[in-house]
Design an enzyme around this catalytic site. Structure first.
Site, PDB file in Angstrom:
ATOM      1  N   HIS A 138      -4.944  20.092  36.347  1.00 51.32           N
ATOM      2  CA  HIS A 138      -6.259  20.337  36.954  1.00 51.32           C
ATOM      3  C   HIS A 138      -6.860  21.538  36.261  1.00 51.32           C
ATOM      4  CE1 HIS A 138      -3.954  23.358  39.239  1.00 51.32           C
ATOM      5  NE2 HIS A 138      -5.111  23.944  39.512  1.00 51.32           N
ATOM      6  N   ASP A 165     -10.907  24.372  42.058  1.00 50.95           N
ATOM      7  CA  ASP A 165     -10.131  23.424  41.251  1.00 50.95           C
ATOM      8  C   ASP A 165     -10.927  22.151  40.991  1.00 50.95           C
ATOM      9  OD1 ASP A 165      -7.992  25.152  41.246  1.00 50.95           O
ATOM     10  OD2 ASP A 165      -6.950  24.162  42.909  1.00 50.95           O
TER      11      ASP A 165
END
Ligand SMILES: [Zn+2]
Length: 296
Positions: free
Chosen positions: A271, A196
């Site tokens: 994200h 991420d």
């Protein structure tokens, strides 16, 4: 043992070895290196092979997967990317390589690759409850997504489309690593199969390497998702996008903007979830980004 007898037994050993492995031993030009030097479960692995000069084709096998090596003028070596699945047990595994040349007998070599266990941590997350236990009315949609994914995962370009290093899809801090056990709302659900990046909505997302867009659509968990096929079963995935800049079937170059980041699908906040898939297994994207394949 007297020195002369010792010499004699060494000579005998060499003769026997020569008889057993005539090509490999006589050539003496095989060499193999790999990155990372100590692969773990979940590692992509870059193999570089130096082979006898007369060989024009190198194939290999590692963990039951066929590899076809490419020759690089930059390193005068052959290279291929392979992978160690998350469920591979620690131990030693064999890389078999076989080379062929015009009018040559096949020449083979094998190397022992030690695989260790990765110390993946556990993370606790809170997401809206409908993403942990999806409501009944969404099950058809989720099933449909699975059918689509199965179809796109099954098809892959026969030739590699990537070249050189894989680049990070966003210039941003990492907020979640690969392999961590995900505990959603107190329930262990899965292992995190991507990397991420902490980006706000609207941040440009770049193709990590060249390839063909095999999926660019909205899905329940993934949100707006782009999947790029780099050939021979190596895919990169970009999730939770707010906008697409490519469509299915497009050829993309390394660094090309394929979409804008967002928080669509199952995301606690905006994200970019970046994932790497190789022959049906998710691998650690961070390791892929660290590999240094030759530039040509
Ligand atoms: Zn993620």
């Amino acid at each position: 043992m007297p020195r002369s007898r010792q010499m004699l037994s060494v000579t005998w050993f060499l003769l026997v070895a020569l008889a057993l492995h005539p090509r490999a031993f006589a050539s003496g030009q095989w060499n193999a290196q790999w990155e990372p030097a100590k692969p773990v479960n979940g590692s992509p692995v870059l193999f570089r092979i130096t082979a006898p000069k007369q060989l024009t084709e190198i194939k290999g096998n590692f963990l039951g997967q066929e590899l076809s090596f490419r020759f690089s003028d930059a390193c005068h070596c052959w290279y291929a990317i392979a992978g160690v699945s998350l469920v591979t047990k620690p131990g030693t595994y064999t890389l078999h390589v076989e080379g062929k040349g015009h009018g040559q007998e096949a020449s083979t070599m094998s190397y022992t690759v030690a695989v260790a266990t990765a110390p993946y941590p556990a993370t606790t997350l809170k997401v809206p409850p409908e993403f942990v236990e999806p409501p009944k009315e969404t099950l058809a949609r989720i099933e449909e997504d699975q059918v689509i994914k199965k179809r796109v995962f099954a098809a892959t370009l026969p030739e590699p489309r990537w070249s050189g290093r894989f680049e990070a899809p966003a210039k941003a801090e990492v907020s979640g690593i690969f392999g961590s056990a995900r505990v959603f709302n107190g329930v262990k659900k899965s292992q995190h199969t991507g990397l991420d990046f902490r980006v706000t909505t609207g941040t440009p997302v770049a193709a990590s390497n060249s390839g063909t867009v095999i999926l660019a659509r909205s899905m329940y968990f993934e949100g707006n998702c782009v999947i790029i096929d780099h050939g021979q079963g190596l895919l990169t995935l970009y999730l939770h996008l707010s906008e697409f800049k490519v469509k299915e079937g497009d050829a993309v170059e390394k660094g090309q903007i394929i979409g804008l980041s967002g928080g669509t699908g199952r995301a606690t906040a905006p994200h970019l979830h970046f994932a790497v898939r190789w022959r049906g297994e998710y691998l650690d994207p961070r390791t892929l980004l660290e590999l240094r394949p030759p530039e040509n």
